[in-house]
Design a protein around this motif. Structure first.
Motif, PDB file in Angstrom:
ATOM      1  N   TRP A  50       0.226  10.019  22.597  1.00  0.00           N
ATOM      2  CA  TRP A  50       0.499   8.838  23.644  1.00  0.00           C
ATOM      3  C   TRP A  50      -0.591   7.778  23.672  1.00  0.00           C
ATOM      4  O   TRP A  50      -0.213   6.558  23.826  1.00  0.00           O
ATOM      5  CB  TRP A  50       0.721   9.511  25.150  1.00  0.00           C
ATOM      6  N   GLY A  51      -1.891   8.498  23.385  1.00  0.00           N
ATOM      7  CA  GLY A  51      -2.897   7.417  23.706  1.00  0.00           C
ATOM      8  C   GLY A  51      -2.769   6.191  22.455  1.00  0.00           C
ATOM      9  O   GLY A  51      -2.845   5.051  22.881  1.00  0.00           O
ATOM     10  N   ARG A  52      -2.114   6.603  21.296  1.00  0.00           N
ATOM     11  CA  ARG A  52      -2.035   5.664  20.272  1.00  0.00           C
ATOM     12  C   ARG A  52      -0.690   5.222  20.493  1.00  0.00           C
ATOM     13  O   ARG A  52      -0.484   3.612  20.220  1.00  0.00           O
ATOM     14  CB  ARG A  52      -1.990   6.467  18.871  1.00  0.00           C
ATOM     15  N   VAL A  53       0.286   5.797  21.009  1.00  0.00           N
ATOM     16  CA  VAL A  53       1.561   5.190  21.038  1.00  0.00           C
ATOM     17  C   VAL A  53       1.904   4.081  22.101  1.00  0.00           C
ATOM     18  O   VAL A  53       2.628   3.266  21.851  1.00  0.00           O
ATOM     19  CB  VAL A  53       2.880   6.308  21.314  1.00  0.00           C
ATOM     20  N   ARG A  54       1.015   4.329  23.306  1.00  0.00           N
ATOM     21  CA  ARG A  54       1.347   3.468  24.445  1.00  0.00           C
ATOM     22  C   ARG A  54       0.712   1.849  24.139  1.00  0.00           C
ATOM     23  O   ARG A  54       0.897   1.012  24.597  1.00  0.00           O
ATOM     24  CB  ARG A  54       0.820   3.957  25.643  1.00  0.00           C
ATOM     25  N   ARG A  55      -0.302   1.925  23.159  1.00  0.00           N
ATOM     26  CA  ARG A  55      -0.844   0.793  22.751  1.00  0.00           C
ATOM     27  C   ARG A  55       0.248   0.209  21.829  1.00  0.00           C
ATOM     28  O   ARG A  55      -0.151  -1.336  21.618  1.00  0.00           O
ATOM     29  CB  ARG A  55      -2.204   0.964  22.035  1.00  0.00           C
ATOM     30  N   GLN A  56       1.214   0.430  21.462  1.00  0.00           N
ATOM     31  CA  GLN A  56       2.183  -0.268  20.606  1.00  0.00           C
ATOM     32  C   GLN A  56       3.179  -0.790  21.559  1.00  0.00           C
ATOM     33  O   GLN A  56       3.030  -0.742  22.664  1.00  0.00           O
ATOM     34  CB  GLN A  56       2.889   0.707  19.532  1.00  0.00           C
ATOM     35  N   ASP A  57       3.882  -1.866  20.919  1.00  0.00           N
ATOM     36  CA  ASP A  57       4.964  -2.723  21.630  1.00  0.00           C
ATOM     37  C   ASP A  57       6.193  -1.772  21.955  1.00  0.00           C
ATOM     38  O   ASP A  57       6.778  -2.242  23.362  1.00  0.00           O
ATOM     39  CB  ASP A  57       5.139  -3.770  20.993  1.00  0.00           C
ATOM     40  N   ASP A  58       6.480  -0.748  21.503  1.00  0.00           N
ATOM     41  CA  ASP A  58       7.694  -0.335  21.686  1.00  0.00           C
ATOM     42  C   ASP A  58       7.519   1.380  21.641  1.00  0.00           C
ATOM     43  O   ASP A  58       8.045   1.946  20.423  1.00  0.00           O
ATOM     44  CB  ASP A  58       8.710  -0.744  20.490  1.00  0.00           C
ATOM     45  N   PRO A  59       6.962   2.038  22.626  1.00  0.00           N
ATOM     46  CA  PRO A  59       6.922   3.505  22.836  1.00  0.00           C
ATOM     47  C   PRO A  59       8.395   4.187  22.507  1.00  0.00           C
ATOM     48  O   PRO A  59       8.439   5.129  21.850  1.00  0.00           O
ATOM     49  CB  PRO A  59       6.167   3.859  23.954  1.00  0.00           C
TER      50      PRO A  59
END
Length: 167
Positions: free
Chosen positions: A49-58
């Motif tokens: 989640w730490g990496r995914v939430r920084r992306q535009d489209d989780p």
């Protein structure tokens, strides 16, 4: 994972789970397998989640995880020997045009089925579908064309007395 990240993930999972289960059900045709696919995908998403939430489209990340997991499950099941006849089934269950369509969709190869579900059931663009599947837009176009051609061929080979998809 800190408390803020945990709360953000919980909020995301609670809000998007129903839509993800609908997507997975359309993808695999089995609501129980769909729930398992979503649970596995959310578990992997929670760990990253730490990496995914920084992306535009989780949500796209989760959808891709669902598609990849479904493909893995499909490959494992393909090796099994399944019986053609079920021991406990109704003599002549009535089929609706939706049931016929879902059966035809389930008979497509996994990638073609995934493309159709994403494009027409989830109403994603070609570019969004390509991003979810991790393929080129041209692949989405060719797989869509092949899948629709297969479905049209099956529909045209149906006899007059059969239920049509548009009835």
């Amino acid at each position: 994972m800190d408390e803020i990240a945990r709360a953000a993930f919980d909020s995301f999972a609670r809000a998007r789970t129903p839509a993800l289960v609908r997507f997975a059900t359309a993808l695999c045709g089995d609501p129980h397998l769909a729930a398992d696919l979503v649970q596995d995908a959310l578990e992997k998403t929670g760990m990253a989640w730490g990496r995914v939430r920084r992306q535009d489209d989780p949500e796209g990340y989760v959808r891709r995880a669902i598609v990849h997991r479904h493909t893995s499950v499909w490959r494992k099941l393909r090796r099994e020997r399944l019986s053609a006849a079920l021991p406990e089934r109704a003599a002549h269950a009535a089929t609706t045009h939706d049931a016929v369509l879902w059966a035809q969709l389930a008979a497509l190869p996994p990638r073609q089925r995934a493309v159709l579900v994403l494009r027409y059931y989830e109403d994603l663009t070609e570019a969004q579908t390509a991003a979810v599947l991790g393929v080129a837009v041209g692949t989405v176009k060719s797989q869509t064309s092949k899948a629709l051609s297969t479905l049209r061929g099956r529909a045209s080979s149906a006899t007059e007395g059969d239920v049509t998809w548009t009835a």
